[in-house]
Design a protein around this motif. Structure first.
Motif, short mmCIF file in Angstrom:
data_model
loop_
_atom_site.label_atom_id
_atom_site.label_comp_id
_atom_site.label_asym_id
_atom_site.label_seq_id
_atom_site.Cartn_x
_atom_site.Cartn_y
_atom_site.Cartn_z
N GLY A 1 0.94 -1.14 0.09
CA GLY A 1 -0.02 -0.15 0.07
C GLY A 1 0.91 1.17 -0.05
N LEU A 2 2.04 1.16 -0.63
CA LEU A 2 2.96 2.30 -0.41
C LEU A 2 3.48 2.69 -2.16
N LEU B 1 19.74 7.50 -5.64
CA LEU B 1 18.18 7.80 -6.18
C LEU B 1 17.25 6.77 -5.63
N LEU B 2 17.79 5.52 -5.38
CA LEU B 2 17.38 4.40 -4.80
C LEU B 2 16.81 4.71 -3.32
N LEU B 3 17.82 4.92 -2.62
CA LEU B 3 17.78 5.44 -1.31
C LEU B 3 16.66 6.28 -0.76
N ILE B 4 16.82 7.57 -1.72
CA ILE B 4 15.66 8.63 -1.40
C ILE B 4 14.45 8.09 -1.62
N VAL C 1 8.62 4.78 2.00
CA VAL C 1 8.10 3.72 2.94
C VAL C 1 7.80 4.60 4.46
N LEU C 2 8.38 5.61 4.30
CA LEU C 2 8.29 6.44 5.79
C LEU C 2 6.84 6.85 5.74
N GLY D 1 1.56 2.73 11.10
CA GLY D 1 1.70 1.51 12.15
C GLY D 1 2.86 0.79 11.88
N GLN D 2 2.88 -0.40 12.52
CA GLN D 2 4.32 -1.33 12.63
C GLN D 2 4.73 -1.81 11.23
N TRP D 3 6.15 -1.49 11.08
CA TRP D 3 6.85 -1.82 10.06
C TRP D 3 6.94 -3.44 10.23
#
Lengths: 444, 141
Positions: free
Chosen positions: A74-75, A128-131, A137-138, A142-144
């Motif tokens: 859902g992201l 680029l991937l990191l950003i 995901v941030l 709720g719980q990751w």
């Protein structure tokens, strides 16, 4: 609808895998038959093989993450453009790296043997991937689940270890061999740890989907296992350099940490014991079958890893083909099996493709050929390494005489390597064709 | 496991990692007994060793490829040494390519191997196994 960027990554990853295996098989034969195919000598073939199969691991794992986040977590991706840019930057840099190998232009070190400037675009693509990943995901409320932790860890630590692996460009590191080797293998240990985080995260994700049980990825145990893995990633790398004359505590820490892998071993056995009744029927589901294979290989390889982390055994196995058995057993048996599972899962999902009976048969046959060949491959390497190790420590024979003695094992190794190539070709040929058809429908 | 505890464990491990790295970059690897032999030529040789990817076939301290022998102590092994090394680098063998190196490059590579030799011993062959699975190097005969 546009093409899924994740699938594009997967497509390229399969090509990298097959090409990497081809060069790998060739270098194995060159190892035992010197002078074979001199147009592409061993010292070019080896880096071609290594870089391509490492690309397989990263491309397929990242393709999976790009695919799973929007579809299943859902992201929606923070930026699809960034992901596309990541792909093209990686692809073009990859071509440049391959060209440099073909031309015999090196300048780097193991794993990253290409001229060091080419590390810059890789670093940028990874940023680029990191950003993109964290911006995506941030947003999660709720719980990751544990796999998000693992992916986040893998992505961050790759960036760190990749940078660390290039510290040698600074004279402070380069001009002290002991420091240089230690930092190099510290970085490589964490590098392998970081891709393991990405791959094992993927395995947990796929298992959660297959079982339809979200608690798998949220349990306390799952997190303790994650922290155990992380501790090993951070501190358990020094078995590579036991014999390098560093300060002794570097060795002792690593020895102690490596032994905590016994806990992982215990957990696997425990899981098997409790799961044995249910597994049978799921085995017919292709992605699941590959996960089970990876489980068996985890078991075999952890036993070997624990053994060779004991210094008294390590002196015999270090610098021999047992190290190769460990590396190949893990990257093929564990990582590749998990990643193929993920690839099959995605193909099933995105194309709504029902594998025909013939396709399933080809994949299943390929599955067995691969695993059976890998077993022979692994055993020959262990045997070659054990014999070489003992002969070196006894210090009686010349290098040539030792190589002569272990040659029969190496012939078996080269032949079974070809078996792995053929097996994986059978596994991946239909997935490749299915993706190509999918691309066509998206264009139309 | 609460999210707070997870964060606490994670950042504690990370902090330890940073400290560990800092000590390894400095004190843990300070002892370089070959230091006196690291001439400008040897530094040059180290880069050439990378440029020609010698490590794809050879090992230093057992690290590298396995087609050729470990080169850590080739300069001081009895029956080997400078002339021996140079002739390999100059001519290659059936398995080892002849890289067509010029004299300057050959000398630099040799100087580098001389430096490597002074840093320690590989493979370790003269050792005693302790009860806890560690080993100690016996002094050379």
């Amino acid at each position: 609808m546009k093409k899924e960027i994740g699938v594009t990554f997967i497509f390229l990853s399969i090509i990298a895998l097959l090409a990497g295996l081809l060069f790998g098989s060739l270098s194995a034969f060159q190892f035992v038959f010197p002078g074979l195919f001199d147009a592409l000598p061993f010292f070019k073939n080896r880096p071609l093989h290594v870089s391509l199969v490492v690309s397989w691991i990263f491309l397929s794992v990242l393709g999976g993450i790009y695919y799973y986040l929007p579809k299943y977590c859902g992201l929606p991706l923070f930026s699809k453009k960034m992901a596309t840019l990541h792909f093209w930057l990686f692809f073009i840099t990859g071509l440049l790296i391959l060209t440099s190998y073909f031309l015999g232009k090196f300048g780097g070190r193991e794993y990253w043997e290409f001229p060091p400037v080419l590390a810059i675009p890789i670093l940028i693509s990874w940023l680029l991937l990191l950003i993109n990943f964290f911006k995506t995901v941030l947003k999660k409320v709720g719980q990751w689940p544990v796999y998000l932790w693992m992916w986040a860890t893998g992505i961050c630590f790759f960036l760190f270890t990749f940078t660390e692996a290039y510290l040698w460009v600074l004279p402070y590191f380069r001009n002290n061999l002991i420091r240089d080797l230690t930092v190099q293998w510290k970085a490589y240990g964490a590098l392998v740890g970081s891709w393991n985080m990405l791959v094992y995260g993927t395995a947990i994700f796929v298992m959660e989907r297959i079982k339809g049980d979200e608690s798998i990825a949220k349990s306390g145990l799952a997190f303790w296992m994650y922290f155990l893995g992380l501790t090993n990633l951070l501190f358990g790398w020094a078995h590579h350099i036991y014999i390098v004359p560093t300060a002794p505590w570097i060795r002792y820490i690593s020895y102690g940490i490596s032994m905590t892998e016994l806990l992982i071993l215990a957990k696997i056995i425990w899981n098997w014991k409790s799961a044995l009744q249910h597994e049978k029927k799921d085995f017919y589901f292709l992605p699941y079958r590959f996960i089970i294979a990876s489980d068996c290989w985890i078991f075999i390889n952890i036993v070997l890893a624990i053994l060779i982390s004991i210094p008294a055994i390590n002196v015999f196995t270090h610098g021999t083909h047992i190290t190769v058995a460990h590396a190949m057993g893990s990257t093929i048996g564990i990582n590749t099996m998990i990643l193929l599972s993920s690839v099959l899962f995605i193909i099933d999902d995105v194309t709504k493709h029902q594998f025909s009976a013939t396709e399933k048969n080809t994949i299943r046959t390929g599955f067995w050929i691969t695993n059976f060949s890998l077993l022979i491959f692994w055993v020959s390497l262990v045997a070659a390494g054990a014999e070489k190790g003992v002969l070196i420590v006894e210090n009686q024979l010349t290098f040539q005489a030792i190589m002569q003695k272990i040659n029969p094992y190496l012939v078996a190794f080269a032949c079974s390597g070809l078996g792995i190539f053929l097996g994986l070709l059978m596994v991946s040929v239909h997935p490749l064709l299915i993706i190509m058809r999918y691309f066509k429908t998206k264009k139309a | 496991m609460s999210t707070r505890l997870k964060r606490l464990v994670f950042w504690s491990l990370f902090l330890l990692f940073v400290i560990d790295a800092a000590v390894i970059y400095t004190l843990g690897t300070e002892n370089d007994s070959g230091k006196g032999f690291l001439s400008e030529e040897a530094k040059e040789g180290k880069l050439l060793f990378q440029k020609y990817n010698c490590i794809s076939c050879h090992q230093i301290y057992g690290l590298g490829g396995y087609m050729g022998p470990d080169l850590t102590n080739v300069m001081s092994t009895s029956g080997k040494g400078e002339l021996y090394v140079k002739s390999f680098i100059q001519n290659g063998t059936q398995r080892m390519p002849d890289f067509q190196l010029n004299e300057k490059e050959i000398n630099a590579l040799t100087e580098y191997l001389r430096y490597v030799d002074k840093t320690g011993i590989s493979p370790v062959i003269n050792f005693e196994i302790e009860y806890d699975g560690t080993i100690t190097q016996k002094s050379n005969q």
